[in-house]
Design an enzyme around this catalytic site. Sequence first.
Site, PDB file in Angstrom:
ATOM      1  N   GLU A 265     -33.070   3.304 -41.680  1.00 33.09           N
ATOM      2  CA  GLU A 265     -31.900   3.078 -42.525  1.00 33.09           C
ATOM      3  C   GLU A 265     -32.148   1.899 -43.467  1.00 33.09           C
ATOM      4  OE1 GLU A 265     -28.721   1.154 -40.359  1.00 33.09           O
ATOM      5  OE2 GLU A 265     -27.202   2.354 -41.383  1.00 33.09           O
TER       6      GLU A 265
ATOM      7  N   ASP B  42     -33.216  -1.732 -37.125  1.00 30.41           N
ATOM      8  CA  ASP B  42     -32.367  -1.546 -35.935  1.00 30.41           C
ATOM      9  C   ASP B  42     -33.196  -1.232 -34.687  1.00 30.41           C
ATOM     10  OD1 ASP B  42     -30.238  -2.017 -37.583  1.00 30.41           O
ATOM     11  OD2 ASP B  42     -29.461   0.022 -37.554  1.00 30.41           O
TER      12      ASP B  42
HETATM   13 ZN    ZN Z   1     -29.168  -2.896 -38.776  1.00 32.40          ZN
HETATM   14 MN    MN Z   2     -27.783   0.390 -38.552  1.00 25.62          MN
END
Ligand code: ZN
Ligand code: MN
Length: 269
Positions: free
Chosen positions: A47, A58
């Site tokens: 992302e 993440d």
């Molecule tokens: Zn993040």
């Molecule tokens: Mn995220």
Amino acid sequence: MIEAGCVQADDRQAGYAHRRIDLMSWTTYRDRLLDDPIIFLPVGALEQHGPHLPMGCDAILAAAITARVAEALDGLQLPALTYGYKSQARSGGGQTFPGTTSLDGATLTSLVRDIIREVARHGGRRIAIVNGHVENQWFLTEGIDLALRELASSNRQMQIVRCEYWNYTPQAILKGIFAGAFPGVDLEHAALLETSMMLALHPELVAMDAIPEDATGQFPAHDSYPHHSRGVPESGVLAPARAATAAVGITLIDSTVAEMVSALAREFA
Ligand code: ZN
Ligand code: MN
């Protein structure tokens, strides 16, 4: 799924590789299962994280925190899931950024269900899923629920925890870092917290001079479909990140890990 090389580099440097299931032989795994270890599954996403952070952020953070918790609790660590559910405007900037490469909810649910079922088949009985991407939460829960429903018929005993690592960060630490102006976890996308932790773990992956000056995300209290990016800053960063430092990152990681270790020790006792 293939993990980013840097996740492995961090684990090697810090000496956590001996807990990685993907780096051990089947005979070692079989023997270590006899001690009934907690088996950790970090989950992230691919992302956009602004112009200054890598898109695997993440998963990298979830895996790094997991490695430290697993070390403290004598657990084992599965390879991280490095894809996640679709980015939402108010927590990740949404799907409009090139590179944000997301799974359908049913795909993520199935991945988690299948992995739990496989761990159970080999005799694992305790699993902790450590989530690093806001949008994953209920699909992880659904995967856990479907797996447990399936396993109920075979009388296999399983205990599973799902957690978001940021929920363990002590309020007092956040208060100190933000001087009372904490924008909330959702808006902290690619912002002060994630940038600081990345500086602590992988400074070579953070482009400090690319950190944007632009404003905080401005959103109504609803989501609207089809997705648009109204309210999302052009950079994809949802809150100010300029004040990020490695020292803040170390404080965040250490305090979060300590809290998580004691909470999971109690839960699995
Ligand atoms: Zn993040
Ligand atoms: Mn995220």
